[in-house]
Enzyme design. Structure first.
Site, PDB file in Angstrom:
ATOM      1  N   GLU A 113       0.732  -1.374   0.201  1.00 40.28           N
ATOM      2  CA  GLU A 113       0.132   0.035  -0.137  1.00 40.28           C
ATOM      3  C   GLU A 113       0.783   1.361   0.122  1.00 40.28           C
ATOM      4  O   GLU A 113       2.008   1.376   0.722  1.00 40.28           O
ATOM      5  CB  GLU A 113      -1.115   0.051   1.147  1.00 40.28           C
ATOM      6  CG  GLU A 113      -1.822  -1.767   1.307  1.00 40.28           C
ATOM      7  CD  GLU A 113      -2.985  -0.642   0.258  1.00 40.28           C
ATOM      8  OE1 GLU A 113      -3.287  -0.163  -0.417  1.00 40.28           O
ATOM      9  OE2 GLU A 113      -3.780  -1.638   0.240  1.00 40.28           O
ATOM     10  N   CYS A 151      -2.537   9.134   2.485  1.00 40.36           N
ATOM     11  CA  CYS A 151      -1.991   7.906   1.694  1.00 40.36           C
ATOM     12  C   CYS A 151      -3.364   8.954   0.538  1.00 40.36           C
ATOM     13  O   CYS A 151      -3.081   9.164  -0.889  1.00 40.36           O
ATOM     14  CB  CYS A 151      -1.923   7.055   1.704  1.00 40.36           C
ATOM     15  SG  CYS A 151      -3.061   5.883   2.277  1.00 40.36           S
TER      16      CYS A 151
HETATM   17  P1  NAP Z   1       8.400   4.535   4.109  1.00 39.29           P
HETATM   18  O1  NAP Z   1       9.831   6.023   4.577  1.00 39.29           O
HETATM   19  O2  NAP Z   1       8.309   3.618   2.691  1.00 39.29           O
HETATM   20  O3  NAP Z   1       8.232   3.939   5.533  1.00 39.29           O
HETATM   21  C1  NAP Z   1       7.386   2.697   5.756  1.00 39.29           C
HETATM   22  C2  NAP Z   1       8.489   1.898   6.731  1.00 39.29           C
HETATM   23  O4  NAP Z   1       8.592   1.180   6.846  1.00 39.29           O
HETATM   24  C3  NAP Z   1       8.676   2.122   8.090  1.00 39.29           C
HETATM   25  O5  NAP Z   1       8.016   1.398   9.004  1.00 39.29           O
HETATM   26  C4  NAP Z   1      10.083   2.789   8.318  1.00 39.29           C
HETATM   27  O6  NAP Z   1      11.098   2.089   8.924  1.00 39.29           O
HETATM   28  C5  NAP Z   1      10.227   1.396   7.507  1.00 39.29           C
HETATM   29  N1  NAP Z   1      11.367   1.155   6.390  1.00 39.29           N
HETATM   30  C6  NAP Z   1      12.466   2.078   5.400  1.00 39.29           C
HETATM   31  N2  NAP Z   1      13.319   1.660   4.921  1.00 39.29           N
HETATM   32  C7  NAP Z   1      12.416   0.437   4.840  1.00 39.29           C
HETATM   33  C8  NAP Z   1      13.776  -1.256   4.343  1.00 39.29           C
HETATM   34  N3  NAP Z   1      15.157  -0.935   3.274  1.00 39.29           N
HETATM   35  N4  NAP Z   1      13.180  -2.534   4.640  1.00 39.29           N
HETATM   36  C9  NAP Z   1      12.132  -2.449   5.829  1.00 39.29           C
HETATM   37  N5  NAP Z   1      11.150  -1.388   6.369  1.00 39.29           N
HETATM   38  C10 NAP Z   1      11.727  -0.110   5.436  1.00 39.29           C
HETATM   39  O7  NAP Z   1       7.198   6.138   4.317  1.00 39.29           O
HETATM   40  P2  NAP Z   1       6.266   7.259   5.532  1.00 39.29           P
HETATM   41  O8  NAP Z   1       7.250   8.135   4.633  1.00 39.29           O
HETATM   42  O9  NAP Z   1       6.799   6.618   6.522  1.00 39.29           O
HETATM   43  O10 NAP Z   1       5.582   7.178   4.583  1.00 39.29           O
HETATM   44  C11 NAP Z   1       4.908   8.189   3.560  1.00 39.29           C
HETATM   45  C12 NAP Z   1       4.121   7.283   2.572  1.00 39.29           C
HETATM   46  O11 NAP Z   1       3.894   6.152   2.617  1.00 39.29           O
HETATM   47  C13 NAP Z   1       4.182   7.963   2.032  1.00 39.29           C
HETATM   48  O12 NAP Z   1       4.539   7.989   0.254  1.00 39.29           O
HETATM   49  C14 NAP Z   1       2.059   7.521   1.716  1.00 39.29           C
HETATM   50  O13 NAP Z   1       1.055   7.736   0.991  1.00 39.29           O
HETATM   51  C15 NAP Z   1       2.517   6.282   2.039  1.00 39.29           C
HETATM   52  N6  NAP Z   1       1.086   5.752   3.149  1.00 39.29           N
HETATM   53  C16 NAP Z   1       0.431   4.574   1.956  1.00 39.29           C
HETATM   54  C17 NAP Z   1      -0.980   4.408   2.394  1.00 39.29           C
HETATM   55  C18 NAP Z   1      -1.547   3.005   1.403  1.00 39.29           C
HETATM   56  O14 NAP Z   1      -2.504   3.064   2.456  1.00 39.29           O
HETATM   57  N7  NAP Z   1      -1.424   3.383   0.066  1.00 39.29           N
HETATM   58  C19 NAP Z   1      -0.964   4.780   3.934  1.00 39.29           C
HETATM   59  C20 NAP Z   1      -0.091   5.461   4.426  1.00 39.29           C
HETATM   60  C21 NAP Z   1       0.849   6.170   3.676  1.00 39.29           C
HETATM   61  P3  NAP Z   1      11.582   3.789   9.055  1.00 39.29           P
HETATM   62  O15 NAP Z   1      10.388   4.889   9.303  1.00 39.29           O
HETATM   63  O16 NAP Z   1      11.961   3.197  11.054  1.00 39.29           O
HETATM   64  O17 NAP Z   1      13.152   4.174   8.538  1.00 39.29           O
END
Ligand code: NAP
Ligand code: MG
Length: 502
Positions: A277, A311
């Site tokens: 997602e 999102c």
């Molecule tokens: P993110 O940077 O992609 O992080 C999401 C999760 O992944 C966090 O737990 C992060 O941990 C972890 N992570 C980062 N690098 C990783 C790796 N190499 N391996 C495994 N896990 C890893 O996203 P965000 O900035 O937190 O969230 C914002 C984004 O999420 C936006 O683009 C938004 O649109 C999207 N989103 C989508 C939905 C949906 O349902 N489609 C819902 C909500 C948000 P750390 O933060 O500890 O690094």
């Protein structure tokens, strides 16, 4: 419906008559939750969990090492069989008890969401409601995972398809709706007889993970069925995605990290299924016959709720030329009344951004809009991590500003010559999560909606909806797979064809 009712009009009801909980507040958020034990992480480093509004320290958590991660997956694997063999009503009762824990601890949970993720009190109440609703839905799932008996063209032959849990599910969740987006995977996975290892974001280790574990522990979930690892993505991220134990991995977060996780998961010694997602760039389209006042209200909530960090947030407002000037004027006036600042103030809609990299992304977006010379209709101060609402009009759909997922309280308004151009603009994006169209003609709205390349389209409503029993998911670079209801049952179970020859 939890989200919108709370967001539009029902807001006051969210935070009156709060009864302080008679239970002692949860404590001991300082390590990992593995095999039913609250233990120190052994990475030798610490997550300092801070309030993004005032930088106060909420918790200091010893981080998970690779060995801790491995232990968590093996604890889940060891606990899963016995959990899967429990009766449907036993599993359902854990979720019903979790609902009563949610009720008894409402203010404690809401307060954590405000302090740890910068949620306004309004948004935290909405998130609490979404989690509670997800738990109620999960209570229906143990009995809803049903197999088939299928006629086949052979005398004496019976073909059956049994539905089974997949085993262990790995869940990686983001910081924006941490409790809900973790629970949206965790609750159905558990209800269907799986065990789970959950990795919350380091920005929200409590509300994204440890708090949920406390709630399910209090609700009677057996040890090892849910495990939470808190750690640095640089240390445990790839090992999490590559681990051979989980049969399904769900990730909610950004598109670049989702792509990376898919690649790493593909290197696992055992193939696994993936639910992704990811990001969005939701258009809200206002056609020439729209109810202007309703469209303005929906665009405002859809853009500014949780300071735009959702999102499904309305990332582009596309308005028919014939009502464009009236829309811009009304929207500008409405946005000027939005209260921003202290998230604990019940009237605040726009609280702090979650972290400094988010703040940089949003200030970069504002700079990009100014460089492009778009008309700045509303602006305001940036104090700490609180960015006042910004509105830019006369934005071109092809600009970098409009193509980006802004994830902040900054609204671009785009003029479309007519309905056909509005549709073309709406679809001209790499993303396809949510969308909305406003028109007084329901049939016209439906025809328009059917041509939008997105997983979700809402006619005459905001772009933000997530109901626990209705499909949720995106197209294009917004993700793979479907959440909620019968769709998530398919994701978190596997089918076994067993035939009998008589
Ligand atoms: P993110 O940077 O992609 O992080 C999401 C999760 O992944 C966090 O737990 C992060 O941990 C972890 N992570 C980062 N690098 C990783 C790796 N190499 N391996 C495994 N896990 C890893 O996203 P965000 O900035 O937190 O969230 C914002 C984004 O999420 C936006 O683009 C938004 O649109 C999207 N989103 C989508 C939905 C949906 O349902 N489609 C819902 C909500 C948000 P750390 O933060 O500890 O690094
Ligand atoms: Mg923090």
């Amino acid at each position: 419906m939890v989200w919108v009712r709370a967001a539009q009009g029902g807001i006051a009801l969210q935070h009156n008559n709060e009864q302080p909980s008679s239970r002692p507040a949860y404590n001991g958020f300082d390590g990992q939750y593995i095999a039913g034990r609250w233990i120190a992480g052994t990475a030798g480093s610490t997550t300092v969990d801070r309030n993004p509004y005032d930088d106060s320290v909420l918790a200091e958590i010893s981080q998970a090492s690779l060995a801790d991660l491995d232990q968590a997956f093996h604890a889940a694997k060891a606990a899963q069989g016995a959990w899967a063999r429990t009766l449907p009503s036993e599993r359902a009762s854990v979720f019903l008890k979790a609902v009563s824990v949610m009720d008894a601890r409402k203010e404690e949970i809401v307060s954590w969401l405000i302090r740890e993720s910068g949620s306004s009190r309004i948004k935290a109440g909405v998130e609490w409601g979404a989690v509670r609703a997800g738990m109620l839905e999960a209570a229906t799932m143990p009995a809803a995972a049903q197999g088939h008996i299928i006629p086949v063209d052979k005398p004496g032959k019976e073909a059956r398809v049994y539905k089974k849990p997949v085993g262990v599910v790995g869940v990686i969740s983001p910081w924006n709706f941490p409790l809900h987006l973790s629970n949206r995977s965790v609750a159905p996975a558990l209800a269907l007889g799986n065990a789970v290892v959950l990795k919350p974001s380091n920005d929200t280790p409590v509300t994204g993970g440890l708090l949920l574990a406390k709630i399910y522990e209090e609700a009677g979930l057996p040890a090892g069925v849910l495990n939470v690892v808190v750690g640095s993505s640089a240390v445990i991220g790839d090992a999490f995605s590559r681990h051979p134990v989980p049969r399904v991995l769900t990730f909610t977060g950004s598109t670049p990290v989702g792509r990376h996780i898919a690649q790493v998961a593909g290197e696992s010694s055992l193939l696994k299924r993936l639910g992704l997602e990811l990001g969005g760039n939701a258009p809200l389209v206002v056609l020439d016959d729209a109810d202007l006042e309703k469209a303005v209200g929906a665009a405002l909530i859809g853009r500014f709720m949780h300071q735009g960090q959702i999102c499904m947030s309305t990332n582009r407002i596309i308005v028919d030329a014939s009502i464009y000037d009236r829309f811009v004027e009304a929207f500008t006036e409405a946005v000027k009344t939005v209260k921003y600042g202290d998230p604990n103030d019940p009237h605040t809609l726009v609280g702090p951004l979650c972290n400094d990299s988010q703040l940089r992304n949003v200030t970069d977006s504002i700079a990009r809009a100014r460089q492009s010379g778009f008309r700045e209709c509303v602006s305001g101060p940036i104090e700490g991590r609180v960015v006042a609402p910004h509105v830019f009009a006369d934005v071109t759909n092809s600009s970098e500003f409009a193509r980006h997922e802004i994830f902040g309280p900054v609204a671009p308004i785009i003029k479309a010559a007519n309905e056909a151009e509005a549709l073309a603009f709406a679809n001209d994006t790499e993303f396809g999560l949510s969308s909305a169209v406003f028109t007084r003609d329901e049939a016209r709205g439906l025809a328009f909606a059917q041509q939008i390349e997105a997983g979700m389209t809402h006619i005459n409503d905001i772009t933000i909806h997530d109901y626990p029993h209705v499909m949720f998911g995106g197209e294009k670079n917004s993700g793979l797979g479907r959440f909620n209801g019968k769709w998530i049952i398919e994701e978190f179970t596997t089918d076994h064809f067993i035939s009998i020859q008589r």
